[in-house]
Design a protein around this motif. Sequence first.
Motif: not given
Length: 184
Positions: A69-88
């Motif tokens: 997730i950190i690799e894919r979202t460098a310079e931007k927010g997380v768009g994928n709700p599954v990724d956001r939930e995993l981070l949270f």
Amino acid sequence: MSALLHLMIMMRKSNNRRLNFISGEDFYFLAYSILLALHLLGGTARRIRDHRKISFLVQFLADDRLIGIIERTAEKGVGNPVDRELLFSSYTKAELQKREVFKILFALEKRGFVGLERTDMAEVVDVTLIRDNLPKGFLESESFAKEKSNAAKLKKLLPRLASSSFEALINRLYRERGVKAWVS
């Protein structure tokens, strides 16, 4: 039998399979994760300023999905709700582990595995790994290959983790990616 010796024996027995621990409930697993975070992310001094960061860094060492997730979202927010939930989820788990990490650090200090230094903030300590006091070969174990890989990626993506402030770490890992995180 010391906690580290017990852990090493268990690791030898499960050489070809991952350790089956519920990391939030197993103090041996958390102790080994703390030592790894210091070793792999503590810079050349094997030191992390502000012990509260350790519980968050442990989450990223243990889970390559978080690194992705950190690799894919460098310079931007997380768009994928599954990724956001995993981070949270990793954030809330780390928040819940902060007290346990604090207690384990004092136990590790008593055994001579870490050095603790008080800071200007009450109940916040800087932590240094005392590598010479660990069992010989403990940190070089093949069992830590996944954690070593995750640490290398995380250091490349977010340099100076060990010396950054707690608030800066939370910003870089969570807030910049659109995860609402409070600092305590």
